[in-house]
Design an enzyme around this catalytic site. Structure first.
Site, PDB file in Angstrom:
ATOM      1  N   LYS A 126       6.379  -3.235  -9.561  1.00 43.96           N
ATOM      2  CA  LYS A 126       5.570  -4.282  -8.919  1.00 43.96           C
ATOM      3  C   LYS A 126       6.426  -5.505  -8.603  1.00 43.96           C
ATOM      4  O   LYS A 126       6.364  -6.067  -7.520  1.00 43.96           O
ATOM      5  CB  LYS A 126       4.463  -4.741  -9.880  1.00 43.96           C
ATOM      6  N   LEU A 127       7.222  -5.922  -9.599  1.00 42.56           N
ATOM      7  CA  LEU A 127       8.024  -7.138  -9.424  1.00 42.56           C
ATOM      8  C   LEU A 127       9.095  -6.947  -8.349  1.00 42.56           C
ATOM      9  O   LEU A 127       9.385  -7.862  -7.581  1.00 42.56           O
ATOM     10  CB  LEU A 127       8.657  -7.550 -10.753  1.00 42.56           C
ATOM     11  N   ARG A 161      12.424  -5.164 -22.120  1.00 45.23           N
ATOM     12  CA  ARG A 161      12.814  -4.501 -23.377  1.00 45.23           C
ATOM     13  C   ARG A 161      11.581  -3.970 -24.096  1.00 45.23           C
ATOM     14  O   ARG A 161      10.467  -4.469 -23.930  1.00 45.23           O
ATOM     15  CB  ARG A 161      13.575  -5.473 -24.277  1.00 45.23           C
ATOM     16  N   SER A 175      11.175  -4.003 -35.648  1.00 38.83           N
ATOM     17  CA  SER A 175      10.588  -5.309 -35.317  1.00 38.83           C
ATOM     18  C   SER A 175       9.058  -5.256 -35.346  1.00 38.83           C
ATOM     19  O   SER A 175       8.399  -6.201 -35.785  1.00 38.83           O
ATOM     20  CB  SER A 175      11.017  -5.680 -33.912  1.00 38.83           C
ATOM     21  N   LYS A 188       6.654  -7.385 -37.899  1.00 39.16           N
ATOM     22  CA  LYS A 188       5.585  -8.262 -37.405  1.00 39.16           C
ATOM     23  C   LYS A 188       4.243  -7.903 -38.053  1.00 39.16           C
ATOM     24  O   LYS A 188       3.483  -8.788 -38.442  1.00 39.16           O
ATOM     25  CB  LYS A 188       5.497  -8.152 -35.877  1.00 39.16           C
ATOM     26  N   ARG A 193       4.399  -9.194 -41.526  1.00 43.16           N
ATOM     27  CA  ARG A 193       4.268 -10.655 -41.547  1.00 43.16           C
ATOM     28  C   ARG A 193       2.817 -11.084 -41.334  1.00 43.16           C
ATOM     29  O   ARG A 193       2.315 -12.002 -41.949  1.00 43.16           O
ATOM     30  CB  ARG A 193       5.159 -11.233 -40.439  1.00 43.16           C
ATOM     31  N   ARG A 217      11.047 -10.409 -19.028  1.00 41.60           N
ATOM     32  CA  ARG A 217      11.394 -11.819 -18.827  1.00 41.60           C
ATOM     33  C   ARG A 217      11.845 -12.000 -17.381  1.00 41.60           C
ATOM     34  O   ARG A 217      12.758 -11.312 -16.917  1.00 41.60           O
ATOM     35  CB  ARG A 217      12.505 -12.202 -19.802  1.00 41.60           C
ATOM     36  N   GLU A 274       3.878  -8.215 -22.290  1.00 42.74           N
ATOM     37  CA  GLU A 274       4.060  -9.672 -22.336  1.00 42.74           C
ATOM     38  C   GLU A 274       5.105 -10.054 -21.294  1.00 42.74           C
ATOM     39  O   GLU A 274       6.206  -9.511 -21.286  1.00 42.74           O
ATOM     40  CB  GLU A 274       4.544 -10.137 -23.713  1.00 42.74           C
TER      41      GLU A 274
END
Ligand code: 0O2
Length: 246
Positions: free
Chosen positions: A32-33, A55, A61, A65, A68, A89, A151
């Site tokens: 899309k981008l 990524r 990770s 999370k 946490r 990003r 995200e």
């Protein structure tokens, strides 16, 4: 023993399939981008995107999370609570480009915007700036459609420069950081933000000059007097081309 082995195999396959879905979500977003930036380049004769990185969060990770956040480690709970397993990003040239990109993403009909955090208008206390978008994108699998969370972080080159180095210096450093260091870093964020404002101003001024030159060219062609020797359809085509290059 045999049962255990098959169970492990099953879990491994489940995790692989689970992560694959996020990879497909990233692939769809990247396509899309690419389309958006190539079309924008054609229409406006400049590309607002400097570069794009994507990524998948590592399983380690993800587990950290979950731990946490004190959440149960199940596929369902990971799927619902960790919304940045797939992350993209987008680094833009100018400040206004970040909002243009956000607007283009919001207009995609198959995308659902779940949340937008504007850390550009409201920077984090440490000086961090970026636009964060949590969205879902449909991924068409062989037996179902999955709406996958992605995200998207949108920022300028200056914001990216600051965030990347701050990440290296001590983002996620869980010990107490000397006040003096925090202040210096915040100060650096203000410098980056000032640079963005200056570049935006220059960008607008250059655009204004381009627009004025275009208007002058139009006047020089003297369309009204009928002196121009080219046939009108050809003339319109030339003007249209010129307009796209402003
Ligand atoms: P990584 O290693 O980059 O993936 P969340 O915990 O995500 O549910 P939160 O913290 O409110 O909730 O999310 P937010 O504010 O949207 O931030 C998510 C991501 O933004 C982080 O991902 C970082 O990539 C980036 N980020 C946020 N704050 C900072 C900051 O102060 N400095 C830097 N350098 N990056 C920041 P992760 O998963 O924390 O880390």
């Amino acid at each position: 023993m045999e049962i255990e082995r098959s169970q492990i195999k099953q879990i491994r396959n489940d995790i692989k399939r689970f992560m694959m879905t996020y990879q497909f979500g990233l692939d769809e977003m990247n396509t899309k981008l690419t389309i958006l930036s190539e079309e924008f380049q054609y229409v406006h004769d400049y590309n607002p995107i400097e570069h794009i990185k994507s990524r998948l969060k590592s399983p380690e990770s993800i587990l950290k999370k979950m731990y946490r956040k004190k959440l149960p480690i199940t596929m369902n709970s990971i799927q619902e609570s960790i919304r940045d397993i797939a992350g993209i990003r987008i680094v833009c040239s100018f400040l206004s480009d970040t909002y243009k990109i956000l607007d283009m993403i919001e207009k995609q009909e198959d995308i659902t915007i779940v949340e937008v955090k504007d850390y550009i208008k409201n920077p984090k206390p440490n000086g961090y700036q970026s636009l964060h978008v949590i969205l879902t994108i449909p991924v068409f699998l062989s037996d179902r459609v999955e709406n996958v969370y992605v995200e998207v972080q949108i920022r300028t080159v200056a914001m990216d420069f600051w965030a990347s180095l701050e990440h290296k210096i001590y983002y996620k450093y869980d010990k107490l950081i000397p006040e003096e260091f925090s202040m210096q870093l915040k100060d650096a964020a203000t410098v980056a933000s000032d640079l963005d404002r200056r570049m935006e101003k220059l960008h607008n001024e250059v655009n204004k000059i381009k627009e004025d030159n275009f208007q002058e060219d139009l006047t020089r062609l003297d369309l009204g007097s009928g002196n121009f020797p080219l046939p009108e359809p050809l003339l319109n085509l030339l003007l249209e081309d010129k307009k796209q290059n402003v």
